[in-house]
Every structure is written in structure tokens, then in C-alpha cells.
Scaffold this active site. Structure first.
Site, short mmCIF file in Angstrom:
data_model
loop_
_atom_site.label_atom_id
_atom_site.label_comp_id
_atom_site.label_asym_id
_atom_site.label_seq_id
_atom_site.Cartn_x
_atom_site.Cartn_y
_atom_site.Cartn_z
N TYR A 1 0.83 -1.21 0.00
CA TYR A 1 0.00 0.00 0.00
C TYR A 1 0.86 1.24 0.00
O TYR A 1 2.07 1.17 0.20
CB TYR A 1 -0.95 -0.01 1.21
CG TYR A 1 -0.29 0.30 2.53
CD1 TYR A 1 0.55 -0.61 3.17
CD2 TYR A 1 -0.48 1.54 3.16
CE1 TYR A 1 1.15 -0.33 4.38
CE2 TYR A 1 0.12 1.83 4.37
CZ TYR A 1 0.94 0.90 4.98
OH TYR A 1 1.55 1.19 6.17
N ARG B 1 8.01 4.21 -4.79
CA ARG B 1 8.10 3.23 -3.70
C ARG B 1 7.09 2.11 -3.88
O ARG B 1 7.39 0.94 -3.59
CB ARG B 1 7.91 3.92 -2.34
CG ARG B 1 8.19 2.98 -1.16
CD ARG B 1 8.20 3.68 0.17
NE ARG B 1 6.91 4.26 0.49
CZ ARG B 1 6.67 5.04 1.53
NH1 ARG B 1 7.65 5.33 2.38
NH2 ARG B 1 5.48 5.53 1.75
N ARG C 1 -7.81 -20.19 -2.09
CA ARG C 1 -6.79 -20.06 -1.05
C ARG C 1 -5.74 -21.17 -1.16
O ARG C 1 -6.05 -22.35 -1.06
CB ARG C 1 -7.44 -20.10 0.34
CG ARG C 1 -6.45 -19.73 1.44
CD ARG C 1 -7.09 -19.75 2.83
NE ARG C 1 -6.12 -19.32 3.84
CZ ARG C 1 -5.15 -20.10 4.31
NH1 ARG C 1 -5.03 -21.34 3.90
NH2 ARG C 1 -4.28 -19.62 5.20
N HIS D 1 -1.18 -21.20 -0.47
CA HIS D 1 -0.03 -20.33 -0.20
C HIS D 1 0.78 -20.00 -1.45
O HIS D 1 1.34 -18.92 -1.56
CB HIS D 1 0.89 -20.97 0.84
CG HIS D 1 0.30 -21.01 2.22
ND1 HIS D 1 -0.80 -21.79 2.54
CD2 HIS D 1 0.64 -20.37 3.35
CE1 HIS D 1 -1.10 -21.63 3.81
NE2 HIS D 1 -0.25 -20.77 4.33
N LYS E 1 6.53 -1.91 1.91
CA LYS E 1 5.34 -1.35 2.57
C LYS E 1 4.16 -2.31 2.40
O LYS E 1 3.26 -2.09 1.58
CB LYS E 1 5.05 0.04 2.00
CG LYS E 1 4.18 0.90 2.89
CD LYS E 1 4.27 2.35 2.49
CE LYS E 1 3.19 3.21 3.12
NZ LYS E 1 3.26 3.31 4.58
N GLU F 1 11.96 2.63 14.42
CA GLU F 1 11.04 3.65 13.90
C GLU F 1 9.73 3.56 14.66
O GLU F 1 9.59 2.77 15.59
CB GLU F 1 10.81 3.45 12.40
CG GLU F 1 10.18 2.12 12.04
CD GLU F 1 9.94 1.94 10.53
OE1 GLU F 1 9.80 2.94 9.82
OE2 GLU F 1 9.89 0.78 10.10
N LEU G 1 11.20 1.58 7.31
CA LEU G 1 10.61 1.94 6.03
C LEU G 1 11.28 3.23 5.56
O LEU G 1 11.49 4.15 6.35
CB LEU G 1 9.11 2.16 6.18
CG LEU G 1 8.42 2.50 4.86
CD1 LEU G 1 8.26 1.26 4.00
CD2 LEU G 1 7.08 3.17 5.08
N1 PLP Z 1 7.47 3.89 9.02
C1 PLP Z 1 6.36 3.14 8.98
C2 PLP Z 1 6.35 1.80 9.66
C3 PLP Z 1 5.22 3.60 8.29
O1 PLP Z 1 4.10 2.85 8.26
C4 PLP Z 1 5.26 4.88 7.69
C5 PLP Z 1 4.10 5.41 6.97
O2 PLP Z 1 3.07 4.82 6.88
C6 PLP Z 1 6.44 5.64 7.77
C7 PLP Z 1 7.52 5.10 8.43
C8 PLP Z 1 6.52 6.99 7.14
O3 PLP Z 1 6.59 6.91 5.75
P1 PLP Z 1 6.09 8.10 4.82
O4 PLP Z 1 6.85 9.32 5.25
O5 PLP Z 1 6.47 7.68 3.46
O6 PLP Z 1 4.62 8.25 5.04
#
Ligand code: PLP
Length: 287
Positions: A33, A52, A100, A102, A149, A182, A207
């Protein structure tokens, strides 16, 4: 006016928007996403978000559901049809609908795509930034590929719910060595007593936030001192300032960590200034 969502080629009433029960996103969290900010009638940093998205898809070997330019078009359409001036647009792509199993679905199963948009109050966000947020630390327990993501966000859900139940708005993951990775849905930053901005390197179990990248550009342009390195929870307790970055929060000051005050317990001047400058440094596309 009723909300509109885009689901696999059709604009439908949000209330009726649905995917099949055998969608791989539902069955296996087999999808990715993106969330883009909508600010003052503009889509923010869409090219970077689509870059991304492309990378997340390719890491998981999921095809683009349609051409990148078509995804871009739909993003604008969904924001426009929902008359969102400030808020966000959400894109989800999964490996598609298949019995379904895997293993990847057989050839010819098309990826699914959903796009939704939601308005939010710019005034409420500004008020929150004036106050700052509280953060609660949480042991890092995610898989090592958090650079992708994916919609597999159960650890993030649990960490953020724990934060809420302990008076916080965000969780900060702390790795086995005691370093902050983070936030549950944000990147984490501190400003040391010496005025040095510190954030963990993008390659190191986080991320690669788009907001983080823009903030780094502002920091460089403004000639501020920064270090991309891990910081410990201990260092964060002793920091002058802390803040988080994400498309959903832009730059949001952190004023408490695990119940302890950061600095004087009020948003710091560095975070507030970066928040002010943020949209001067972004790619803005009128919706
Ligand atoms: N880290 C995580 C785990 C996130 O889910 C997000 C955004 O959803 C971010 C960092 C920040 O990313 P961005 O600045 O691209 O929104």
C-alpha cells in the site's frame, strides 16, 4: 455527498466498496500500500510514492495492476470525486483473487487495486502539532523486510494499541540492542542537546519514509547538522527534542516518551520549523 472508492476498475459508493473473500490481501496480507497526503488541494509527492509502490511490488513479484500513469490518474480522480482538500489518499494493491493456496496464483490472475480518500482537519493537525504527542516504546518484533510497505501490519497494530492504552499516540520500536528503529507508522527523530538531528539510516530495518527523505533535503538546504545513525532509547530520553515524520503526520513533535518529558515537555523549535517548511520542499500537484 457520499464517499467514492475505486475498486478494480470501477468507482463505487464507499459504503458498497468490497473485495472478494478470496483476495490474497484478505487471506494472506499478500499486498502492498501507499498513503499520500492531500494538502491544500494538492497531492503531495506522488511520484516518490509511486516509485516506492513500484519497488514494493517488485520486491514481492506482484505486477502493477495497471499502468503507473493510470494509477496516478485514479489517485487524482478519487481525491477529486471525494472533494478532499486536506486529508489522505490510500492505494492498496494485492496479488489478486484466487482459491486459497499459499503458492502464488496461476498465470493470468490480475492484481487487485483499491483507492480510497479521506478528508481530515488541517486545523486539528495544527493544534496537535502545537501540543506534541506522547510516544510509548515497544520491543521490535517485525520481520526484517520492513522496507517493503506491505499490508501485513499486525505488529504495528499491536504496538500502536499498546501506546494508546498507555497514554500515547505512537509507538517507538526498540531493537534488541536498545536502539530505536522507527514508529508504528512513522519514522523517528531526535535533536540532541548539542542541536544535532539524528535519525536511523534508511537501509537499517526501517521503512524508507518519503517524509523522512523530504525532511533530510530541508535539513541539508538549511545547513542544519544531522547524523544518520541509530539512537538509543536512553539518548532519546536525554534529547532536547524528538519528532516523528510520515505522510499522515508530516513533522509531529514528540513531547513525552514512556511518560517522561522530552526537553521542556513542549514542541521544540527545530521540529516546529521543519513542519513549517515542509510543503515548500515537496512536489505538489493540484488535484
Ligand atoms: N514507518 C512506517 C512503519 C510507516 O508505516 C510509515 C508510513 O506509513 C512511515 C515510516 C513513514 O513513511 P512516509 O513518510 O512515506 O509516510
Amino acid at each position: 455527498m457520499s464517499r467514492i472508492a475505486y475498486v478494480n476498475g470501477q468507482y463505487v459508493r464507499h459504503a458498497d466498496a468490497a473485495v472478494h473473500v478470496e483476495d490474497r490481501g484478505y487471506q494472506f496480507a499478500d499486498g502492498v500500500y501507499e498513503v499520500c497526503e492531500v494538502w491544500n488541494g494538492n497531492l503531495v509527492d506522488v511520484p516518490r510514492h509511486l516509485d516506492r509502490l513500484g519497488r514494493s511490488l517488485s520486491e514481492l513479484r506482484i505486477d502493477w495492476p495497471m499502468a503507473r500513469s493510470a494509477v496516478n490518474f485514479v489517485l487524482h480522480q478519487v481525491v477529486r470525486r471525494n472533494r478532499v482538500r486536506d486529508g489522505l489518499v490510500y492505494i492498496q494493491v494485492t496479488r489478486g483473487v484466487s482459491r486459497r493456496d499459499h503458492f502464488f496464483p496461476p498465470e493470468g490472475v490480475a492484481p487487485s487495486i483499491v483507492v480510497t480518500a479521506r478528508a481530515s482537519s488541517a486545523a486539528a493537525a495544527a493544534a496537535q502539532a502545537e501540543e506534541g504527542i506522547a510516544v510509548v516504546s515497544y520491543p521490535e518484533n517485525r520481520w526484517p523486510r520492513v522496507d517493503i510497505k506491505t499490508v501485513a501490519l499486525l505488529p504495528n497494530v499491536l504496538a500502536k494499541q499498546n501506546a494508546r492504552e498507555n497514554g500515547g499516540k505512537e509507538a517507538w520500536y526498540v531493537d534488541a540492542a536498545g536502539f530505536v528503529t522507527e514508529g508504528g507508522s512513522t519514522n523517528a527523530w531526535i535533536v540532541t542537546k548539542e542541536g544535532v538531528l539524528v535519525t536511523r539510516p534508511a537501509e537499517d530495518r526501517i521503512l524508507r519514509g518519503i517524509t523522512r527523505a523530504v525532511v533530510l533535503e530541508i535539513i541539508k538546504k538549511e545547513g542544519l547538522t544531522f547524523e544518520e545513525r541509530p539512537f538509543s532509547l536512553e539518548e532519546a530520553f536525554n534529547a532536547k527534542e524528538a519528532f516523528v515524520t510520515a505522510a499522515t503526520t508530516v513533522v509531529m513533535p514528540v513531547t513525552r516518551l514512556d511518560g517522561k518529558m522530552i526537553g521542556n515537555g513542549h514542541p521544540g523549535s527545530v521540529a516546529s520549523r521543519l513542519r513549517e517548511l515542509f510543503h515548500t520542499a515537496t512536489d505538489l500537484r493540484v488535484v
